[in-house]
Structures are given as structure tokens and as C-alpha cells.
Design a protein around this motif. Structure first.
Motif, mmCIF file in Angstrom:
data_model
loop_
_atom_site.group_PDB
_atom_site.id
_atom_site.type_symbol
_atom_site.label_atom_id
_atom_site.label_comp_id
_atom_site.label_asym_id
_atom_site.label_seq_id
_atom_site.Cartn_x
_atom_site.Cartn_y
_atom_site.Cartn_z
ATOM 1 N N MET A 21 20.268 35.895 -1.100
ATOM 2 C CA MET A 21 20.372 36.507 0.000
ATOM 3 C C MET A 21 20.994 37.952 -0.397
ATOM 4 O O MET A 21 20.686 39.038 0.052
ATOM 5 C CB MET A 21 21.578 36.057 0.861
ATOM 6 C CG MET A 21 21.198 34.678 1.406
ATOM 7 S SD MET A 21 19.695 34.505 2.175
ATOM 8 C CE MET A 21 19.902 35.813 3.517
ATOM 9 N N ARG A 22 21.837 38.220 -1.364
ATOM 10 C CA ARG A 22 22.105 39.396 -1.951
ATOM 11 C C ARG A 22 20.938 40.366 -2.366
ATOM 12 O O ARG A 22 20.810 41.348 -2.152
ATOM 13 C CB ARG A 22 23.193 39.536 -2.918
ATOM 14 C CG ARG A 22 23.565 40.544 -3.908
ATOM 15 C CD ARG A 22 24.282 40.431 -5.182
ATOM 16 N NE ARG A 22 24.313 41.587 -5.875
ATOM 17 C CZ ARG A 22 23.560 41.646 -7.026
ATOM 18 N NH1 ARG A 22 23.474 40.733 -7.769
ATOM 19 N NH2 ARG A 22 23.550 42.873 -7.519
ATOM 20 N N ASN A 23 19.943 39.645 -3.110
ATOM 21 C CA ASN A 23 18.838 40.187 -3.570
ATOM 22 C C ASN A 23 17.874 40.801 -2.240
ATOM 23 O O ASN A 23 17.542 41.905 -2.191
ATOM 24 C CB ASN A 23 18.046 39.486 -4.120
ATOM 25 C CG ASN A 23 18.758 39.063 -5.502
ATOM 26 O OD1 ASN A 23 19.699 39.589 -6.109
ATOM 27 N ND2 ASN A 23 18.229 38.186 -6.181
ATOM 28 N N LEU A 24 17.793 39.877 -1.123
ATOM 29 C CA LEU A 24 17.021 40.365 -0.059
ATOM 30 C C LEU A 24 17.819 41.473 0.860
ATOM 31 O O LEU A 24 17.135 42.327 1.105
ATOM 32 C CB LEU A 24 17.135 39.098 0.884
ATOM 33 C CG LEU A 24 16.076 38.098 0.489
ATOM 34 C CD1 LEU A 24 16.341 36.824 1.359
ATOM 35 C CD2 LEU A 24 14.463 38.585 0.584
ATOM 36 N N GLU A 43 18.011 36.411 8.476
ATOM 37 C CA GLU A 43 18.602 35.339 9.173
ATOM 38 C C GLU A 43 17.987 34.056 9.094
ATOM 39 O O GLU A 43 18.416 33.079 8.730
ATOM 40 C CB GLU A 43 18.805 35.735 10.700
ATOM 41 C CG GLU A 43 19.862 36.527 10.949
ATOM 42 C CD GLU A 43 20.245 37.131 12.270
ATOM 43 O OE1 GLU A 43 19.340 36.850 12.922
ATOM 44 O OE2 GLU A 43 20.818 38.222 12.591
ATOM 45 N N TYR A 44 16.614 34.302 8.892
ATOM 46 C CA TYR A 44 15.722 33.324 8.678
ATOM 47 C C TYR A 44 16.042 32.628 7.296
ATOM 48 O O TYR A 44 15.964 31.410 7.036
ATOM 49 C CB TYR A 44 14.296 33.576 9.072
ATOM 50 C CG TYR A 44 13.271 32.563 8.574
ATOM 51 C CD1 TYR A 44 13.310 31.354 9.405
ATOM 52 C CD2 TYR A 44 12.328 32.554 7.668
ATOM 53 C CE1 TYR A 44 12.277 30.345 9.246
ATOM 54 C CE2 TYR A 44 11.457 31.443 7.483
ATOM 55 C CZ TYR A 44 11.486 30.500 8.127
ATOM 56 O OH TYR A 44 10.441 29.477 7.864
ATOM 57 N N ALA A 45 15.950 33.500 6.293
ATOM 58 C CA ALA A 45 16.114 33.226 4.852
ATOM 59 C C ALA A 45 17.424 32.296 4.858
ATOM 60 O O ALA A 45 17.552 31.460 4.294
ATOM 61 C CB ALA A 45 16.046 34.305 3.982
ATOM 62 N N ALA A 46 18.426 32.811 5.242
ATOM 63 C CA ALA A 46 19.829 32.238 5.303
ATOM 64 C C ALA A 46 19.748 30.974 5.936
ATOM 65 O O ALA A 46 20.424 30.006 5.230
ATOM 66 C CB ALA A 46 20.810 33.108 6.232
ATOM 67 N N ILE A 59 28.385 38.287 2.957
ATOM 68 C CA ILE A 59 27.459 38.803 1.803
ATOM 69 C C ILE A 59 26.974 40.193 2.231
ATOM 70 O O ILE A 59 27.148 40.948 1.440
ATOM 71 C CB ILE A 59 26.229 37.699 1.833
ATOM 72 C CG1 ILE A 59 26.823 36.367 1.302
ATOM 73 C CG2 ILE A 59 25.435 38.509 0.591
ATOM 74 C CD1 ILE A 59 25.689 35.167 1.290
ATOM 75 N N GLN A 60 26.829 40.533 3.530
ATOM 76 C CA GLN A 60 26.300 41.668 3.867
ATOM 77 C C GLN A 60 27.388 42.634 3.736
ATOM 78 O O GLN A 60 27.144 43.961 3.454
ATOM 79 C CB GLN A 60 25.746 41.586 5.378
ATOM 80 C CG GLN A 60 24.132 41.234 5.346
ATOM 81 C CD GLN A 60 23.895 41.134 6.713
ATOM 82 O OE1 GLN A 60 23.890 40.457 7.400
ATOM 83 N NE2 GLN A 60 22.759 42.165 6.925
#
Length: 148
Positions: A21-24, A43-46, A59-60
Motif C-alpha cells: 500500500m505504501r508503494n502504491l 481503496e480496492y487494493a487495500a 498509512i497515507q
């Protein structure tokens, strides 16, 4: 495998998911603008990685607190790279800084520097054609030597 081993695997999986998620987020923010499409993809990846909305917001808010983790296994490495390329191109405007970050992540994942740009372009083209990560990985592995 005992209970402690299972707990450690779950923690490692969660750490890897948070790293992803950090990388995204880094890719999404590289062009200086986190657009609606990029936020939706985050949000979908999370959701796919069992990261709650609250965890994603945390994280954001402070990506520096999340340690980079190299994904384990060829499939996980490729799936994460696929997501990164998708994030780079979701707004239909590939910024040079986003491309550079995708290349850096691919190399850190263990892909050969000599094929990274071509590999990213093939992934991007397949995303545009709605071809998923499994089929894309098969095509990439067939067409180039990706690992050092």
C-alpha cells in the motif's frame, strides 16, 4: 507448524500488504496529484489485501512509518508490480516520475534492470486491454528473461 509460526506468517503478510500500500501511495503521489481514480484503486487494493479504510488512512498519513518489504514469491512480486503499473497508468497520464518509481520497485523486487522498462510497458499495454495479472505474467515470462 505451531501457532506461533502461523501468527508470524500472518504478521509478515500484513507487513507485506502495508508495504505494498505504501508503494502504491508513492506511485499515486509521484505526479503531485492524487486523483479520484488513484484513490479508488488504492481503496480496492487495500480491500484485496485485508487493509481496512482506517489502516489505509493511517498509512497515507505517514508512509514513512511503513517499512519496505520485498514481496515473497514470483507471483506476489509480479502481482505487486502489476498493481504499481496499474496505479501509474490509471489516470491515463503516465508521468516520468511514476515510471521511474515503477522501475525502481521492479529492480528492488529482483527483476533484471535490462528488461524492466520493456516489462512495464507490456504490463501497461495488457492493463489497457483488460488482461489480468496471471495472463500478463505468463506473457512476460514467455517473452523475456525477467530475473537476475
Amino acid at each position: 507448524m505451531n501457532v506461533t509460526d502461523i501468527i508470524d506468517l500472518v504478521k509478515l503478510g500484513k507487513a507485506s500488504a502495508k508495504s505494498h500500500m505504501r508503494n502504491l501511495i508513492e506511485i499515486a503521489a509521484a505526479d503531485g496529484n492524487l486523483g479520484t481514480e488513484e484513490q479508488r484503486l488504492l481503496e480496492y487494493a487495500a480491500l484485496r489485501n485485508n487493509i481496512s479504510r482506517d489502516e489505509l488512512k493511517t498509512i497515507q498519513a505517514n508512509t514513512a512509518k511503513v517499512k519496505f518489504e520485498v514481496p515473497r514469491g514470483d507471483r506476489e512480486k509480479f502481482n505487486q508490480l502489476y498493481d504499481l503499473v496499474h496505479m501509474m497508468s490509471v489516470d491515463k497520464n503516465v508521468h516520468i516520475e511514476e515510471l521511474r518509481l515503477c522501475e525502481i520497485f521492479a529492480i528492488r523486487f529482483g527483476y533484471r534492470k535490462e528488461v524492466v522498462r520493456e516489462m512495464i510497458e507490456l504490463i501497461r499495454q495488457n492493463i489497457e486491454k483488460w488482461i489480468g495479472p496471471k495472463e500478463t505474467m505468463d506473457a512476460v515470462v514467455k517473452s523475456m528473461k525477467v530475473y537476475e
